[in-house]
Design a protein around this motif. Sequence first.
Motif, PDB file in Angstrom:
ATOM      1  N   ALA A  11      16.483  39.717  61.846  1.00  0.00           N
ATOM      2  CA  ALA A  11      16.603  41.078  61.327  1.00  0.00           C
ATOM      3  C   ALA A  11      15.940  42.098  62.252  1.00  0.00           C
ATOM      4  O   ALA A  11      14.836  41.867  62.759  1.00  0.00           O
ATOM      5  N   LYS A  15      20.464  43.920  67.349  1.00  0.00           N
ATOM      6  CA  LYS A  15      21.836  43.392  67.469  1.00  0.00           C
ATOM      7  C   LYS A  15      22.886  44.488  67.314  1.00  0.00           C
ATOM      8  O   LYS A  15      23.804  44.595  68.112  1.00  0.00           O
ATOM      9  N   THR A  33      28.858  41.821  60.984  1.00  0.00           N
ATOM     10  CA  THR A  33      29.157  40.863  59.899  1.00  0.00           C
ATOM     11  C   THR A  33      28.100  40.915  58.798  1.00  0.00           C
ATOM     12  O   THR A  33      28.359  40.482  57.677  1.00  0.00           O
ATOM     13  N   GLY A  34      26.908  41.448  59.107  1.00  0.00           N
ATOM     14  CA  GLY A  34      25.890  41.602  58.069  1.00  0.00           C
ATOM     15  C   GLY A  34      26.388  42.471  56.925  1.00  0.00           C
ATOM     16  O   GLY A  34      25.999  42.286  55.765  1.00  0.00           O
ATOM     17  N   TYR A  37      27.915  40.499  54.086  1.00  0.00           N
ATOM     18  CA  TYR A  37      26.920  39.893  53.197  1.00  0.00           C
ATOM     19  C   TYR A  37      26.179  40.952  52.399  1.00  0.00           C
ATOM     20  O   TYR A  37      25.858  40.749  51.222  1.00  0.00           O
ATOM     21  N   ARG A  38      25.913  42.096  53.030  1.00  0.00           N
ATOM     22  CA  ARG A  38      25.256  43.173  52.293  1.00  0.00           C
ATOM     23  C   ARG A  38      26.160  43.682  51.158  1.00  0.00           C
ATOM     24  O   ARG A  38      25.689  43.932  50.044  1.00  0.00           O
ATOM     25  N   SER A  77      20.754  38.240  51.785  1.00  0.00           N
ATOM     26  CA  SER A  77      20.240  36.976  52.309  1.00  0.00           C
ATOM     27  C   SER A  77      20.311  35.876  51.245  1.00  0.00           C
ATOM     28  O   SER A  77      20.521  34.703  51.566  1.00  0.00           O
ATOM     29  N   ALA A  80      23.961  34.855  51.014  1.00  0.00           N
ATOM     30  CA  ALA A  80      24.368  34.240  52.288  1.00  0.00           C
ATOM     31  C   ALA A  80      23.969  32.763  52.368  1.00  0.00           C
ATOM     32  O   ALA A  80      24.462  32.047  53.239  1.00  0.00           O
ATOM     33  N   ARG A  86      29.884  31.868  52.115  1.00  0.00           N
ATOM     34  CA  ARG A  86      30.119  31.908  53.563  1.00  0.00           C
ATOM     35  C   ARG A  86      31.566  31.513  53.878  1.00  0.00           C
ATOM     36  O   ARG A  86      32.227  32.161  54.705  1.00  0.00           O
ATOM     37  N   ARG A 108      24.420  36.258  62.335  1.00  0.00           N
ATOM     38  CA  ARG A 108      23.458  35.161  62.426  1.00  0.00           C
ATOM     39  C   ARG A 108      24.100  33.879  62.953  1.00  0.00           C
ATOM     40  O   ARG A 108      23.444  33.063  63.574  1.00  0.00           O
ATOM     41  N   ASP A 109      25.409  33.716  62.674  1.00  0.00           N
ATOM     42  CA  ASP A 109      26.089  32.444  62.964  1.00  0.00           C
ATOM     43  C   ASP A 109      27.360  32.648  63.773  1.00  0.00           C
ATOM     44  O   ASP A 109      28.268  31.824  63.724  1.00  0.00           O
ATOM     45  N   ARG A 135      12.299  48.790  62.015  1.00  0.00           N
ATOM     46  CA  ARG A 135      13.000  48.920  60.723  1.00  0.00           C
ATOM     47  C   ARG A 135      12.283  49.902  59.809  1.00  0.00           C
ATOM     48  O   ARG A 135      12.912  50.673  59.087  1.00  0.00           O
ATOM     49  N   ARG A 158      13.142  37.167  54.703  1.00  0.00           N
ATOM     50  CA  ARG A 158      14.578  37.055  54.972  1.00  0.00           C
ATOM     51  C   ARG A 158      14.833  36.112  56.157  1.00  0.00           C
ATOM     52  O   ARG A 158      15.699  35.245  56.097  1.00  0.00           O
ATOM     53  N   ASP A 162      16.938  32.741  56.014  1.00  0.00           N
ATOM     54  CA  ASP A 162      18.125  32.620  56.867  1.00  0.00           C
ATOM     55  C   ASP A 162      18.010  31.425  57.817  1.00  0.00           C
ATOM     56  O   ASP A 162      19.014  30.791  58.151  1.00  0.00           O
ATOM     57  N   ARG A 165      18.186  27.763  55.592  1.00  0.00           N
ATOM     58  CA  ARG A 165      19.334  27.349  54.772  1.00  0.00           C
ATOM     59  C   ARG A 165      20.113  26.226  55.470  1.00  0.00           C
ATOM     60  O   ARG A 165      20.121  26.137  56.712  1.00  0.00           O
TER      61      ARG A 165
HETATM   62  O1  CDP Z   1      20.420  44.407  60.109  1.00  0.00           O
HETATM   63  P1  CDP Z   1      19.703  43.161  59.706  1.00  0.00           P
HETATM   64  O2  CDP Z   1      19.554  42.223  60.848  1.00  0.00           O
HETATM   65  O3  CDP Z   1      18.425  43.440  58.984  1.00  0.00           O
HETATM   66  O4  CDP Z   1      20.592  42.441  58.593  1.00  0.00           O
HETATM   67  P2  CDP Z   1      22.161  42.164  58.576  1.00  0.00           P
HETATM   68  O5  CDP Z   1      22.614  41.716  59.915  1.00  0.00           O
HETATM   69  O6  CDP Z   1      22.854  43.319  57.958  1.00  0.00           O
HETATM   70  O7  CDP Z   1      22.251  40.909  57.600  1.00  0.00           O
HETATM   71  C1  CDP Z   1      21.803  40.941  56.255  1.00  0.00           C
HETATM   72  C2  CDP Z   1      21.717  39.509  55.774  1.00  0.00           C
HETATM   73  O8  CDP Z   1      23.033  38.953  55.758  1.00  0.00           O
HETATM   74  C3  CDP Z   1      20.915  38.577  56.671  1.00  0.00           C
HETATM   75  O9  CDP Z   1      19.524  38.532  56.335  1.00  0.00           O
HETATM   76  C4  CDP Z   1      21.591  37.224  56.423  1.00  0.00           C
HETATM   77  O10 CDP Z   1      21.078  36.573  55.278  1.00  0.00           O
HETATM   78  C5  CDP Z   1      23.033  37.589  56.133  1.00  0.00           C
HETATM   79  N1  CDP Z   1      23.934  37.338  57.258  1.00  0.00           N
HETATM   80  C6  CDP Z   1      24.366  36.046  57.466  1.00  0.00           C
HETATM   81  O11 CDP Z   1      23.929  35.125  56.773  1.00  0.00           O
HETATM   82  N2  CDP Z   1      25.273  35.767  58.431  1.00  0.00           N
HETATM   83  C7  CDP Z   1      25.755  36.739  59.223  1.00  0.00           C
HETATM   84  N3  CDP Z   1      26.670  36.437  60.160  1.00  0.00           N
HETATM   85  C8  CDP Z   1      25.302  38.069  59.049  1.00  0.00           C
HETATM   86  C9  CDP Z   1      24.371  38.345  58.060  1.00  0.00           C
END
Ligand code: CDP
Length: 203
Positions: A11, A15, A33-34, A37-38, A77, A80, A86, A108-109, A135, A158, A162, A165
């Motif tokens: 986080a 990115k 892609t976040g 999930y958001r 999170s 996710a 997913r 993340r993935d 942040r 978080r 993440d 899991r």
């Molecule tokens: O901006 P930040 O890095 O804080 O968060 P985000 O990228 O918007 O992602 C929010 C949450 O979504 C993450 O803490 C993950 O749990 C989940 N996520 C995920 O599991 N896989 C992804 N490809 C993107 C986000």
Amino acid sequence: MSFTIAIDGPAAAGKGTISKEVARLFGLAHLDTGLLYRATGARRLDGMAPLEAAQALRAEDLDRDDLRSPDVARAASEVAAIPEVRTALVDFQRAFARRQGGAVLDGRDIGTVICPEAEVKLFVTASDSIRADRRYRELIGKGVDTTPEAVLADLRERDARDSARATAPLKPAADAVELDTSTMSIEEAVARACEVIRAAMQD
Ligand code: CDP
Ligand code: CDP
């Protein structure tokens, strides 16, 4: 031509900022892609079952004003970590990754699960305290009432969830290039990302 750039990391590592700029410079489409999930987490907070929320995501769900809030980040999170959630989001992300003209996806993935064949994989990091500070400033700028301590605790919680899991945990792909932005300006981080991308484009 399809050319995919996968940008993963914890986080607030930078990115999204790097992805947007790289997409602009190279003329590629970008998917945060976040947001998927958001948006699923936000609908969960509205009372919807997580799987139903993920399966029925609409474009307007990705435009909600509350997606950047700490509560939604935590809910994202949590949902996710549910394997079925997913799975429901995979096809959309894979189709985006391989679209004509090329794409940048951050999450993340992306390099490990969504697009393991991506031409470029970056794993962006920064120290916990620097990420929390970035942040915190962002949230305060948006009028969110919080403290540096609360932001640091939220990020750590978080990241731990993440990373731990079972399905698609946060981790660098074996062939990812790590980019520690702790002491880099945005311009320096983008310049380093561009070097890696240009090298891959010449291969
Ligand atoms: O901006 P930040 O890095 O804080 O968060 P985000 O990228 O918007 O992602 C929010 C949450 O979504 C993450 O803490 C993950 O749990 C989940 N996520 C995920 O599991 N896989 C992804 N490809 C993107 C986000
Ligand atoms: O997408 P992710 O959650 O990884 O991070 P971000 O939203 O791109 O970046 C979080 C904050 O850090 C933003 O306010 C960026 O402007 C800032 N940032 C920075 O100050 N220095 C960097 N090298 C990268 C990002």
